[in-house]
Design a protein around this motif. Sequence first.
Motif, PDB file in Angstrom:
ATOM      1  N   GLY A  30     -14.166  11.638   5.741  1.00  0.00           N
ATOM      2  CA  GLY A  30     -13.569  10.526   5.004  1.00  0.00           C
ATOM      3  C   GLY A  30     -12.108  10.434   5.392  1.00  0.00           C
ATOM      4  O   GLY A  30     -11.536  11.386   5.927  1.00  0.00           O
ATOM      5  N   ALA A  31     -11.518   9.281   5.115  1.00  0.00           N
ATOM      6  CA  ALA A  31     -10.118   9.131   5.476  1.00  0.00           C
ATOM      7  C   ALA A  31      -9.286   9.182   4.217  1.00  0.00           C
ATOM      8  O   ALA A  31      -9.498   8.407   3.292  1.00  0.00           O
ATOM      9  N   ALA A  32      -8.374  10.127   4.135  1.00  0.00           N
ATOM     10  CA  ALA A  32      -7.372  10.023   3.086  1.00  0.00           C
ATOM     11  C   ALA A  32      -6.336   9.047   3.612  1.00  0.00           C
ATOM     12  O   ALA A  32      -6.639   8.224   4.460  1.00  0.00           O
ATOM     13  N   GLY A  33      -5.112   9.131   3.184  1.00  0.00           N
ATOM     14  CA  GLY A  33      -4.190   8.051   3.518  1.00  0.00           C
ATOM     15  C   GLY A  33      -4.456   6.946   2.524  1.00  0.00           C
ATOM     16  O   GLY A  33      -4.896   7.196   1.412  1.00  0.00           O
ATOM     17  N   ASN A  34      -4.234   5.717   2.918  1.00  0.00           N
ATOM     18  CA  ASN A  34      -4.423   4.597   2.009  1.00  0.00           C
ATOM     19  C   ASN A  34      -4.873   3.406   2.831  1.00  0.00           C
ATOM     20  O   ASN A  34      -4.114   2.964   3.686  1.00  0.00           O
TER      21      ASN A  34
ATOM     22  N   LEU B 206       0.862  -1.178   0.000  1.00  0.00           N
ATOM     23  CA  LEU B 206       0.000   0.000   0.000  1.00  0.00           C
ATOM     24  C   LEU B 206       0.900   1.231   0.000  1.00  0.00           C
ATOM     25  O   LEU B 206       1.711   1.416   0.906  1.00  0.00           O
ATOM     26  N   MET B 207       0.748   2.031  -1.023  1.00  0.00           N
ATOM     27  CA  MET B 207       1.582   3.225  -1.157  1.00  0.00           C
ATOM     28  C   MET B 207       1.424   4.130   0.057  1.00  0.00           C
ATOM     29  O   MET B 207       0.319   4.333   0.564  1.00  0.00           O
ATOM     30  N   SER B 208       2.541   4.648   0.519  1.00  0.00           N
ATOM     31  CA  SER B 208       2.483   5.681   1.536  1.00  0.00           C
ATOM     32  C   SER B 208       2.244   6.997   0.789  1.00  0.00           C
ATOM     33  O   SER B 208       3.106   7.484   0.066  1.00  0.00           O
ATOM     34  N   ILE B 209       1.044   7.530   0.938  1.00  0.00           N
ATOM     35  CA  ILE B 209       0.604   8.638   0.069  1.00  0.00           C
ATOM     36  C   ILE B 209       1.387   9.911   0.397  1.00  0.00           C
ATOM     37  O   ILE B 209       1.379  10.360   1.543  1.00  0.00           O
TER      38      ILE B 209
ATOM     39  N   SER C 205      -4.671  16.486  -2.430  1.00  0.00           N
ATOM     40  CA  SER C 205      -5.521  16.434  -3.631  1.00  0.00           C
ATOM     41  C   SER C 205      -6.713  15.507  -3.412  1.00  0.00           C
ATOM     42  O   SER C 205      -7.843  15.824  -3.789  1.00  0.00           O
ATOM     43  N   PHE C 206      -6.458  14.347  -2.800  1.00  0.00           N
ATOM     44  CA  PHE C 206      -7.572  13.426  -2.524  1.00  0.00           C
ATOM     45  C   PHE C 206      -8.593  14.101  -1.609  1.00  0.00           C
ATOM     46  O   PHE C 206      -9.799  14.024  -1.820  1.00  0.00           O
ATOM     47  N   ARG C 207      -8.091  14.778  -0.591  1.00  0.00           N
ATOM     48  CA  ARG C 207      -8.989  15.382   0.391  1.00  0.00           C
ATOM     49  C   ARG C 207      -9.916  16.424  -0.231  1.00  0.00           C
ATOM     50  O   ARG C 207     -11.000  16.666   0.275  1.00  0.00           O
ATOM     51  N   GLU C 208      -9.481  17.005  -1.321  1.00  0.00           N
ATOM     52  CA  GLU C 208     -10.340  18.002  -1.967  1.00  0.00           C
ATOM     53  C   GLU C 208     -11.636  17.390  -2.471  1.00  0.00           C
ATOM     54  O   GLU C 208     -12.628  18.089  -2.646  1.00  0.00           O
ATOM     55  N   TYR C 209     -11.595  16.079  -2.731  1.00  0.00           N
ATOM     56  CA  TYR C 209     -12.775  15.450  -3.315  1.00  0.00           C
ATOM     57  C   TYR C 209     -13.630  14.683  -2.311  1.00  0.00           C
ATOM     58  O   TYR C 209     -14.736  14.287  -2.631  1.00  0.00           O
ATOM     59  N   ILE C 210     -13.094  14.411  -1.128  1.00  0.00           N
ATOM     60  CA  ILE C 210     -13.844  13.543  -0.219  1.00  0.00           C
ATOM     61  C   ILE C 210     -14.320  14.338   0.985  1.00  0.00           C
ATOM     62  O   ILE C 210     -13.746  15.372   1.322  1.00  0.00           O
TER      63      ILE C 210
END
Lengths: 712, 712
Positions: free
Chosen positions: B593-597, B574-577, B584-589
């Motif tokens: 929600g949990a970012a990270g991976n 699992l990539m360490s983001i 960038s992920f957090r902008e959409y969720i």
Amino acid sequence: MVNYDREAVQRVLAQVAADGRDSLTAPEGKIVCDAYGISTPDEGLATDSEQAVELAERMGFPVVLKIVSPDILHKTEAGGVLVGIKDAAQVAHGFRTITANAKIYNPNAKIVGIQVQQMLPAGQEVIVGATTDQTFGKIVAFGLGGVLVEVLKDVTFRLAPTDREQALSMIDGIAAAEILRGVRGAEPADRDAIADLITRVSDLVGDFPQLSEVDLNPVLATPTGATAVDVRILVDAEAATEPYRFSQQEILAAMNRIMKPAAVAVIGASAEDGKIGNSVMKNLVSGGYRGEIYPINPKATEILDRKAFARIGDVPGDVDVAVFAIPAKFVPQALKEVGEKGVAGAILIPSGFGETGNHELQDEIVRIAREHQVRILGPNIYGYYYTPEHLSATFCTPYDVQGGVALSSQSGGIGMAILGFSRSAQMGVSAIVGVGNKADIDEDDLLTFFEHDDNTKLIAMHLEDLKDGRSFAETAKRVSKSKPVVVLKAGRTAQGAKAASSHTGALAGNDKVYDDILRQSGVIRAPGLNDMLEYARGVPLLPTPKGENVVIITGAGGSGVLLSDACVDNGLTLMSIPEDLDRSFREYIPPFGAAGNPVDITGGEPPSTYRNTIALGLADERVHALILGYWHTIVTPPMVFAELVVDVVEQYREHGIHKPVVASLSGDVEVEQAAEFLYRHGIVAYPYTTEKPVAVLGAKYRWAREAGLLEG
Amino acid sequence: MVNYDREAVQRVLAQVAADGRDSLTAPEGKIVCDAYGISTPDEGLATDSEQAVELAERMGFPVVLKIVSPDILHKTEAGGVLVGIKDAAQVAHGFRTITANAKIYNPNAKIVGIQVQQMLPAGQEVIVGATTDQTFGKIVAFGLGGVLVEVLKDVTFRLAPTDREQALSMIDGIAAAEILRGVRGAEPADRDAIADLITRVSDLVGDFPQLSEVDLNPVLATPTGATAVDVRILVDAEAATEPYRFSQQEILAAMNRIMKPAAVAVIGASAEDGKIGNSVMKNLVSGGYRGEIYPINPKATEILDRKAFARIGDVPGDVDVAVFAIPAKFVPQALKEVGEKGVAGAILIPSGFGETGNHELQDEIVRIAREHQVRILGPNIYGYYYTPEHLSATFCTPYDVQGGVALSSQSGGIGMAILGFSRSAQMGVSAIVGVGNKADIDEDDLLTFFEHDDNTKLIAMHLEDLKDGRSFAETAKRVSKSKPVVVLKAGRTAQGAKAASSHTGALAGNDKVYDDILRQSGVIRAPGLNDMLEYARGVPLLPTPKGENVVIITGAGGSGVLLSDACVDNGLTLMSIPEDLDRSFREYIPPFGAAGNPVDITGGEPPSTYRNTIALGLADERVHALILGYWHTIVTPPMVFAELVVDVVEQYREHGIHKPVVASLSGDVEVEQAAEFLYRHGIVAYPYTTEKPVAVLGAKYRWAREAGLLEG
């Protein structure tokens, strides 16, 4: 009862508390061991080198020297241990070396002195310990010492208190167990002495729960005893706390009202399509629930032809269950009103509690619920189903295939997978329950209800953590004696566990702890989601086997080999076929077929060969389960095979002979229909796989073994 | 090249041969070690106690005493070893003790004398050995010494010759590898010295293949070297024999004619329904084969509108393949005629050869085939398919879904499962081949053909044994660099292996040997039948990942946890983001929600959230593969999800961005259709399981890693 000197331990602990320390010194550890009959080497504390020499000469060479300091726990690391000291001069020199090392390691360390210890004869190093797990509370651990436990993590756990039998099962339960039985002509270690030591440690932490950790490492296991060479004991007042637990009666009273309600209110019922409060109303009505349904909505007079009430207090009759379909922030007030109405269960669909970090709000609703004696299911769930009452209290879609499988999930996504799989497989279900954040009702409550629920034959649970692992383990141990309990524990692996904490805020425990304790509780642990679902579907259909003798009958030798592999993978025993039975099998199969086990009837045989050999396996009392390998041929097409199997199995059932029969079907696409036909008739059958049917049989066996249902 | 003293070894072996012995004495073993630069302790042979004392004093105390007798191989068991001898008196006494013990153990033993050996400093005991495996020939073994290898079987194997890199991979390849890296502050063992010793042993058995077994046990591995403390060498002239091997050119010439024949004859063609010779004719014709078809039958003039011939010799043109549908006893004569006709391949459907114990008949047909340069497929098979030529040379049913997967099976039953699964899943297949008894053509020949076959993208093989494991391993290593090779090895387990021998007369090798060598050959080993089929179906659809960074994007946190578990199980990282990507992920969720991976976009999100986060994962160069977890909701129904995923993936494909994407779908039955839609568009998707999609991605990664296709 063993006669322990509890007062001696109390005195030590009083001193530790008075000093504000959180660990015992080595001499204190020895006092505790002595008080609980835990054997330790002869030893003494020396504060100068002359005293050390004197002690060593008294107990006899060789000796071990160890630093004694409350500030140095890892002695070896600190250069604080010397072994194999052979004479007085070495003792004197060693005393100075260790003291110097300790000062380098931690210049501020208070050095009490040097412990002089008798050096023991050769033996196998093992570890015995007790710790306070945040899921399971007091647990005991056992493993081989040294690099084996450190590198290979070859260790096993049990709930404390641990009796002698369990302690013996620990000694046999590690991968390297054979070492203690004596290898290469070595004498076996004294298993009784080790088991005795494990139970003493277990008793110690039972009597003094503030002992958060007891670490006997190494323990020297010899053919004549087990001696704790090094003792490390930690103290933590909080380690003694236990979670709040409802009584069985309280659980059953509440759960019966929740699962079989006479009246359900929907808080936030809505007439508007797409709203959760509308979906819940629709599912209650169209699911066929026959009790009262009360929509609660201050702005409506009627929803789906049911009279609506502004507040639950306005409802004329009693209400057993309130399904919440309102935003989180409105839940506390509504919950109070629900409590005042005397509702048994609040089904909290809304999210926005612990899972989003809002622990305060979650704590608040638990407080309100306790105060009003309401049990909470959720929050953050899809709701629940109980098919015997045609109850679909959920925003998903109704489910109506009644049957004996009860399922629960901690996650909504997994709940939807359960629903879809069940519908696709037409699996007979008694209940599907979302437990979500488990603010209150958890798997224990469900297990206790399903245990007494005649509609439920098997319970399958997806879980990411256990609020009270000890209570779950004890409940599961009781329930699994009568009904199989399948558990899918998510967050099994390090990466998985990490995801679990970010999801539910629950720290998943060390998986080996879960694994050992679930097994000890008679739980069938499923390795994955699909396995959980297939076990749930298949295990209740199979009769319980009476013994371990499994026979494979196959038309395809190649399937026989793969089925044999699967038997080993699933802990099944291929029966060693007695000569007379072998002769009987041979009468039906071609001369180049292989009797033995698998019984290879060879391809191209007519239906009668399958029929005769299967009948033989069913008739012979020494055979306890059958695994069939079918090979699609023109001579015996798939449906001919399926029908003959059902026919012969049913014929024996009529004569009271019930044995589990599973089948793997190899062939063209017609085998799919044949497998479905077999499944519908209680023969767990799959196309294109030799693994799945054997895995389901294996799950049945694991349960039957733990429940004590196998003979011999 | 290392400068070995081969002549010294030759002299020893000449003496062993002259004596008619099958093992070397310890002094002989030492000579061999010295000749190959394998370090051993200083030592000497004493024939009386005075000589022993003299030797011991020369090399310095402490010493070890060992019996030397060609009749005593297990010295410790015979009481023939004393360690830690500290002075001259102890040497003299020890000499007498050992001699007496040996006489008790075996009164007839010829006692050569007592070996006096320097006692080495502390180190980790390891085992280095070479043996002659009946499947793979010369193999080298490495493991930790003592109880670890005996009890935990922690050992690893490689084909000899073994180079330095492979030897180092062995040291890292055992479960307890960490021990040699130094634990608890111990100094690490000298890896180079161990690797060097492994290659020297490998060279030794390479130079002298009559050495059937070389056992250095223990080898003492210290921080500065590796010394073989005890040496045991066995000799067996037969250990030097190697099986007959065709050249690559010969294989390709024959296989090309067999798989792409211009003309096929059917020996025993029949007009009578239900006969195998009739089914084969029908399948050739209705399967759409466009070459010539010649029915051979002395009693017919025409079969299925094709002119029949009495004998193959009567056929006017060339014939490439002859499919045999006649009883076993008629095969030798017909095979001669086929050979005289210049046919390339004899497809022997009939059974009644080795598998029924008739090895003589099987040997006879192999002899005839070699004499006439015909290659045999079978006997005891269902035939074979090659879809690019519309060739269904089998008594089963035709198969016409063309594609890149080539499959083979050793068993007819498994062949039928392959056919059924393929048809059910509409899997694109290039070939399905039954190899049966493998009297001649085996997996090597198939691999070599498929390697050069542009119609084949992946090869999946079910096998119970390998006739020539060494040749298979070498071929697979070469082929798997360009095309994934999936192997289901049946008879994995002890019980399974037993079934294998009763089925094919083939003794299955130790599974660990298979496991290590198959992995070393770049083969993806499938744990079961269904896995092999799912890997075959899914792996060719996935683009090859460019690196190890896997990201999970999930709508259901619960699926995220299970998908993470599956990643660990399948060796995925699992990539360490990185922080910027996380932002960038957090902008959409949603904020909860949990970012990270895993990236947990939470349930109830609209299609755009799935689309945006997936697009982000595809666009970011640091992300190499995506695992999607879908949760069925009203907001994003299953087909909406499936279509958006296909849309966004195809959009990036158009821009040349190809990353493997797999999906697990949780939901009601509509997710089945959605999963099929995704699969058809190259996204490996399954309903109701988190395990399968990750397992297929894991298989792709295992292949890509071994083939050296991953960067970094």
